[in-house]
Enzyme design. Structure first.
Site, mmCIF file in Angstrom:
data_model
loop_
_atom_site.group_PDB
_atom_site.id
_atom_site.type_symbol
_atom_site.label_atom_id
_atom_site.label_comp_id
_atom_site.label_asym_id
_atom_site.label_seq_id
_atom_site.Cartn_x
_atom_site.Cartn_y
_atom_site.Cartn_z
ATOM 1 N N CYS A 98 99.615 2.419 51.185
ATOM 2 C CA CYS A 98 99.253 1.739 52.647
ATOM 3 C C CYS A 98 100.831 1.217 52.782
ATOM 4 O O CYS A 98 101.571 0.378 51.900
ATOM 5 C CB CYS A 98 98.651 0.476 52.628
ATOM 6 S SG CYS A 98 98.941 -0.541 54.042
ATOM 7 N N CYS A 101 101.039 -3.007 52.815
ATOM 8 C CA CYS A 101 100.707 -4.043 51.405
ATOM 9 C C CYS A 101 101.054 -3.075 50.172
ATOM 10 O O CYS A 101 100.899 -3.733 49.229
ATOM 11 C CB CYS A 101 99.482 -4.280 51.510
ATOM 12 S SG CYS A 101 98.000 -3.224 51.236
ATOM 13 N N CYS A 121 93.085 12.515 50.684
ATOM 14 C CA CYS A 121 91.656 12.361 50.122
ATOM 15 C C CYS A 121 91.792 10.896 49.727
ATOM 16 O O CYS A 121 92.450 10.593 48.994
ATOM 17 C CB CYS A 121 91.809 13.307 49.013
ATOM 18 S SG CYS A 121 90.401 13.272 47.861
HETATM 19 FE FE FE Z 1 97.272 -2.325 53.227
#
Ligand code: FE
Length: 133
Positions: A98, A101, A121
């Site tokens: 991500c 974060c 995936c």
């Molecule tokens: Fe995140």
């Protein structure tokens, strides 16, 4: 993940994540195949990061890869995720994290459907589905 926008200590992450989410998002674990709650999810909506809520994937890009993990042909935007080389477990893979974060989401492979040729995936526990209203 020095360049991510959401920064928390390990203790803080442990407080806000379930132990399963923590193992995958923060410790790069992998849920078992055909185990996650979004493998067969087909409803219209979006998938956000379970750690920070960052918008990651749309149901429009979701496809049945048969792998046992929720699979997507593309992220919502190219800057929603960050790709990193991962040579652990004696394999050359590309990790998907991500962008907000730094949480571990899964891996991306080059055997996806024709439009993009990509197969993101993902682990269900790294995602939270937001149904289209
Ligand atoms: Fe995140």
């Amino acid at each position: 993940m020095e360049n991510t926008k959401v920064k928390k200590s390990e203790d803080e992450w442990k407080k806000i994540l379930t132990s399963e989410e923590y193992k995958v998002l923060r410790k790069k674990g992998t849920e078992p195949p055909f185990y996650g709650k979004y493998v067969h999810q087909t409803a219209e909506g979006t998938y956000v990061c379970a750690g920070c809520g960052n918008l990651l994937f749309s149901s429009e890009a979701k496809f049945d890869s048969g792998s046992g993990w929720p699979s997507f042909s593309a992220a919502v935007t190219s800057d929603a995720v960050v790709l990193k080389p991962d040579n652990s477990l004696f394999m050359k893979r590309t990790e998907v994290i991500c962008a907000q974060c730094g949480g571990h989401l899964g891996h991306v492979f080059d055997d996806g459907p024709p439009s993009t040729g990509r197969r993101y995936c993902m682990n269900s526990v790294s995602l939270r589905f937001v149904e289209k209203k």
